[in-house]
Design a protein around this motif. Sequence first.
Motif, PDB file in Angstrom:
ATOM      1  N   LEU A  25      40.743  37.608  42.300  1.00 58.89           N
ATOM      2  CA  LEU A  25      40.165  36.411  41.696  1.00 58.89           C
ATOM      3  C   LEU A  25      40.181  35.242  42.671  1.00 58.89           C
ATOM      4  N   GLY A  26      41.215  35.193  43.496  1.00 57.14           N
ATOM      5  CA  GLY A  26      41.286  34.156  44.524  1.00 57.14           C
ATOM      6  C   GLY A  26      40.137  34.261  45.518  1.00 57.14           C
ATOM      7  N   PHE A  27      39.780  35.487  45.876  1.00 59.91           N
ATOM      8  CA  PHE A  27      38.642  35.680  46.793  1.00 59.91           C
ATOM      9  C   PHE A  27      37.327  35.267  46.139  1.00 59.91           C
ATOM     10  N   ILE A  28      37.188  35.530  44.841  1.00 57.39           N
ATOM     11  CA  ILE A  28      35.975  35.089  44.135  1.00 57.39           C
ATOM     12  C   ILE A  28      35.883  33.561  44.189  1.00 57.39           C
ATOM     13  N   ASP A  29      36.986  32.891  43.897  1.00 53.68           N
ATOM     14  CA  ASP A  29      37.008  31.425  43.961  1.00 53.68           C
ATOM     15  C   ASP A  29      36.729  30.922  45.372  1.00 53.68           C
ATOM     16  N   GLU A  30      37.332  31.574  46.347  1.00 56.46           N
ATOM     17  CA  GLU A  30      37.129  31.172  47.738  1.00 56.46           C
ATOM     18  C   GLU A  30      35.664  31.317  48.132  1.00 56.46           C
ATOM     19  N   MET A  31      35.041  32.400  47.668  1.00 62.68           N
ATOM     20  CA  MET A  31      33.619  32.592  47.973  1.00 62.68           C
ATOM     21  C   MET A  31      32.790  31.432  47.421  1.00 62.68           C
ATOM     22  N   ARG A  32      33.064  31.063  46.193  1.00 64.32           N
ATOM     23  CA  ARG A  32      32.313  29.958  45.576  1.00 64.32           C
ATOM     24  C   ARG A  32      32.550  28.649  46.322  1.00 64.32           C
ATOM     25  N   ASN A  33      33.784  28.410  46.735  1.00 63.71           N
ATOM     26  CA  ASN A  33      34.115  27.168  47.435  1.00 63.71           C
ATOM     27  C   ASN A  33      33.529  27.105  48.836  1.00 63.71           C
ATOM     28  N   ARG A  34      33.283  28.236  49.415  1.00 61.05           N
ATOM     29  CA  ARG A  34      32.729  28.282  50.777  1.00 61.05           C
ATOM     30  C   ARG A  34      31.228  28.526  50.768  1.00 61.05           C
ATOM     31  N   HIS A  35      30.624  28.395  49.616  1.00 61.49           N
ATOM     32  CA  HIS A  35      29.181  28.555  49.471  1.00 61.49           C
ATOM     33  C   HIS A  35      28.692  29.948  49.857  1.00 61.49           C
ATOM     34  N   SER A  36      29.534  30.930  49.643  1.00 56.98           N
ATOM     35  CA  SER A  36      29.160  32.327  49.836  1.00 56.98           C
ATOM     36  C   SER A  36      29.120  32.943  48.441  1.00 56.98           C
ATOM     37  N   THR A  37      27.962  33.000  47.858  1.00 51.72           N
ATOM     38  CA  THR A  37      27.814  33.366  46.456  1.00 51.72           C
ATOM     39  C   THR A  37      28.258  34.800  46.197  1.00 51.72           C
ATOM     40  N   PRO A  38      29.194  34.983  45.260  1.00 47.10           N
ATOM     41  CA  PRO A  38      29.581  36.348  44.891  1.00 47.10           C
ATOM     42  C   PRO A  38      28.382  37.081  44.279  1.00 47.10           C
ATOM     43  N   ASN A  39      28.236  38.357  44.609  1.00 44.53           N
ATOM     44  CA  ASN A  39      27.154  39.155  44.044  1.00 44.53           C
ATOM     45  C   ASN A  39      27.723  40.133  43.018  1.00 44.53           C
ATOM     46  N   ILE A  40      26.893  41.008  42.517  1.00 45.14           N
ATOM     47  CA  ILE A  40      27.343  41.936  41.480  1.00 45.14           C
ATOM     48  C   ILE A  40      28.430  42.875  42.003  1.00 45.14           C
ATOM     49  N   VAL A  41      28.396  43.197  43.276  1.00 48.30           N
ATOM     50  CA  VAL A  41      29.433  44.037  43.878  1.00 48.30           C
ATOM     51  C   VAL A  41      30.768  43.287  43.867  1.00 48.30           C
ATOM     52  N   SER A  42      30.723  41.999  44.190  1.00 47.88           N
ATOM     53  CA  SER A  42      31.935  41.168  44.184  1.00 47.88           C
ATOM     54  C   SER A  42      32.562  41.151  42.798  1.00 47.88           C
ATOM     55  N   TYR A  43      31.731  40.858  41.808  1.00 48.91           N
ATOM     56  CA  TYR A  43      32.247  40.765  40.437  1.00 48.91           C
ATOM     57  C   TYR A  43      32.712  42.120  39.909  1.00 48.91           C
ATOM     58  N   SER A  44      31.982  43.166  40.219  1.00 49.83           N
ATOM     59  CA  SER A  44      32.389  44.501  39.757  1.00 49.83           C
ATOM     60  C   SER A  44      33.746  44.884  40.341  1.00 49.83           C
ATOM     61  N   ALA A  45      33.945  44.581  41.612  1.00 50.29           N
ATOM     62  CA  ALA A  45      35.230  44.879  42.255  1.00 50.29           C
ATOM     63  C   ALA A  45      36.349  44.041  41.643  1.00 50.29           C
ATOM     64  N   ALA A  46      36.066  42.784  41.345  1.00 53.73           N
ATOM     65  CA  ALA A  46      37.077  41.920  40.727  1.00 53.73           C
ATOM     66  C   ALA A  46      37.401  42.389  39.304  1.00 53.73           C
ATOM     67  N   ILE A  47      36.381  42.826  38.558  1.00 56.81           N
ATOM     68  CA  ILE A  47      36.611  43.376  37.219  1.00 56.81           C
ATOM     69  C   ILE A  47      37.484  44.619  37.317  1.00 56.81           C
ATOM     70  N   ASN A  48      37.203  45.451  38.296  1.00 58.28           N
ATOM     71  CA  ASN A  48      38.011  46.651  38.526  1.00 58.28           C
ATOM     72  C   ASN A  48      39.457  46.284  38.840  1.00 58.28           C
ATOM     73  N   ALA A  49      39.649  45.280  39.679  1.00 58.40           N
ATOM     74  CA  ALA A  49      41.005  44.834  40.027  1.00 58.40           C
ATOM     75  C   ALA A  49      41.737  44.324  38.790  1.00 58.40           C
ATOM     76  N   CYS A  50      41.043  43.567  37.957  1.00 56.06           N
ATOM     77  CA  CYS A  50      41.668  43.063  36.725  1.00 56.06           C
ATOM     78  C   CYS A  50      42.040  44.219  35.802  1.00 56.06           C
ATOM     79  N   GLY A  51      41.165  45.199  35.709  1.00 56.59           N
ATOM     80  CA  GLY A  51      41.457  46.366  34.875  1.00 56.59           C
ATOM     81  C   GLY A  51      42.676  47.121  35.344  1.00 56.59           C
ATOM     82  N   LYS A  52      42.767  47.318  36.655  1.00 52.69           N
ATOM     83  CA  LYS A  52      43.922  48.034  37.198  1.00 52.69           C
ATOM     84  C   LYS A  52      45.206  47.231  37.037  1.00 52.69           C
ATOM     85  N   GLY A  53      45.071  45.916  36.947  1.00 52.19           N
ATOM     86  CA  GLY A  53      46.230  45.058  36.718  1.00 52.19           C
ATOM     87  C   GLY A  53      46.475  44.790  35.240  1.00 52.19           C
TER      88      GLY A  53
END
Length: 104
Positions: A25-53
């Motif tokens: 989730l920190g990387f998702i936030d960092e991407m937004r703050n650095r103007h590097s827009t998260p894509n569907i791959v980014s969000y899918s991976a983050a959803i997967n990480a949340c699920g595993k946690g």
Amino acid sequence: LIPNVISYNTAINACAVGTQWQRALGFIDEMRNRHSTPNIVSYSAAINACGKGEQWQLALQLLKLVQNQELAANVITYNASISACEKAGQWKQALSLLQLIWES
């Protein structure tokens, strides 16, 4: 060297493997703050990480964010979301996601 979407996605996937959902989730936030827009791959991976946690509610919040941003959620996105619900014993939520898939 400036990280791009691919390097962020790789890092988020590594977080999923290591059950480091907070860092994902920190990387998702960092991407937004650095103007590097998260894509569907980014969000899918983050959803997967949340699920595993075992953070099914955060996984569903990310799915809603994907939908609100009008990104095209794919089978990987929905599968990660359903899996997050399954791991937490949230079968009603998992079934409602399946219904959402069938309706779309």
